[in-house]
Design a protein around this motif. Structure first.
Motif, short mmCIF file in Angstrom:
data_model
loop_
_atom_site.label_atom_id
_atom_site.label_comp_id
_atom_site.label_asym_id
_atom_site.label_seq_id
_atom_site.Cartn_x
_atom_site.Cartn_y
_atom_site.Cartn_z
N LEU A 82 0.83 -1.21 0.00
CA LEU A 82 0.00 0.00 0.00
C LEU A 82 0.86 1.26 0.00
N ASN A 83 1.99 1.23 0.73
CA ASN A 83 2.87 2.39 0.74
C ASN A 83 3.48 2.64 -0.63
N MET A 84 3.81 1.57 -1.35
CA MET A 84 4.36 1.74 -2.70
C MET A 84 3.30 2.29 -3.64
N LYS A 85 2.06 1.84 -3.51
CA LYS A 85 0.97 2.37 -4.34
C LYS A 85 0.75 3.84 -4.04
N ARG A 86 0.82 4.19 -2.76
CA ARG A 86 0.62 5.58 -2.35
C ARG A 86 1.70 6.49 -2.93
N ARG A 87 2.92 5.94 -3.08
CA ARG A 87 4.02 6.72 -3.66
C ARG A 87 3.92 6.83 -5.17
N GLY A 88 2.99 6.08 -5.78
CA GLY A 88 2.78 6.19 -7.22
C GLY A 88 3.62 5.27 -8.07
N GLN A 89 4.11 4.19 -7.51
CA GLN A 89 4.91 3.26 -8.29
C GLN A 89 4.00 2.42 -9.20
N SER A 90 4.56 1.96 -10.31
CA SER A 90 3.78 1.17 -11.26
C SER A 90 3.56 -0.24 -10.73
N ASP A 91 2.61 -0.95 -11.35
CA ASP A 91 2.29 -2.31 -10.92
C ASP A 91 3.47 -3.26 -11.09
N GLU A 92 4.27 -3.06 -12.16
CA GLU A 92 5.43 -3.92 -12.39
C GLU A 92 6.48 -3.71 -11.30
N GLU A 93 6.71 -2.45 -10.93
CA GLU A 93 7.67 -2.15 -9.87
C GLU A 93 7.20 -2.73 -8.54
N ILE A 94 5.91 -2.63 -8.30
CA ILE A 94 5.36 -3.16 -7.05
C ILE A 94 5.52 -4.68 -7.02
N ALA A 95 5.22 -5.34 -8.14
CA ALA A 95 5.34 -6.80 -8.19
C ALA A 95 6.78 -7.24 -7.96
N ALA A 96 7.74 -6.55 -8.58
CA ALA A 96 9.15 -6.89 -8.41
C ALA A 96 9.59 -6.66 -6.96
N GLU A 97 9.18 -5.55 -6.39
CA GLU A 97 9.56 -5.24 -5.01
C GLU A 97 8.92 -6.23 -4.04
N MET A 98 7.70 -6.67 -4.31
CA MET A 98 7.05 -7.64 -3.43
C MET A 98 7.75 -8.99 -3.49
N GLU A 99 8.26 -9.37 -4.67
CA GLU A 99 9.04 -10.61 -4.76
C GLU A 99 10.31 -10.50 -3.93
N ASN A 100 10.99 -9.34 -4.03
CA ASN A 100 12.19 -9.12 -3.22
C ASN A 100 11.85 -9.15 -1.73
#
Length: 138
Positions: A82-100
């Motif tokens: 949710l914090n990444m979405k709030r910062r405006g990151q794209s879905d691909e960036e969020i998916a990659a960061e969640m895997e990490n």
């Protein structure tokens, strides 16, 4: 004010909790607005299931999680997402960061488990030595 909190269920000595959105004035096991998830503290490892969409909705409209529920939500990775979405990151960036994040989380759990096993082994050896000394002294 709406709170996201635990609602106890289950039987004596075997608790089972529902994660619910409820009015702050309602009793712990009383009236609630919606069930968001479940938490089983007696399962090994603890079992947490949360409907991420509904939890995100309630957090988005201003519901305040209790400290325990906040830690449970954090353990699932929803707060990070949710914090990444709030910062405006794209879905691909969020998916990659969640895997990490998931990889780091499993590594952290493995380290914690290794520490526990080392402590158990040290305790067993200390108890065995104490037992040997006690039998030696007799």
């Amino acid at each position: 004010m709406v709170k996201i909190r635990l609602r106890r269920a289950g039987r004596k000595k075997l608790p089972y909790y529902q994660i619910v959105a409820a009015d702050a004035r309602a009793p712990r096991d009383g009236k609630f607005l919606e069930v968001i998830g479940n938490y089983q503290p007696t399962a090994k490892p603890h079992a947490i299931t949360i409907d991420k969409e509904r939890a995100a909705y309630w957090l988005g409209v201003g519901a305040q999680p209790t400290t325990t529920v906040r830690s449970l939500i954090r353990a699932t990775g929803l707060l990070h997402e949710l914090n990444m979405k709030r910062r405006g990151q794209s879905d691909e960036e969020i998916a990659a960061e969640m895997e990490n994040w998931q990889a780091r989380e499993t590594e952290r759990k493995q380290k914690r488990l290794a520490v526990k096993t080392r402590r158990r082994q040290a305790k067993k050896t200390a108890e065995a030595e104490a037992q040997a000394q006690a039998t030696e002294g007799e």
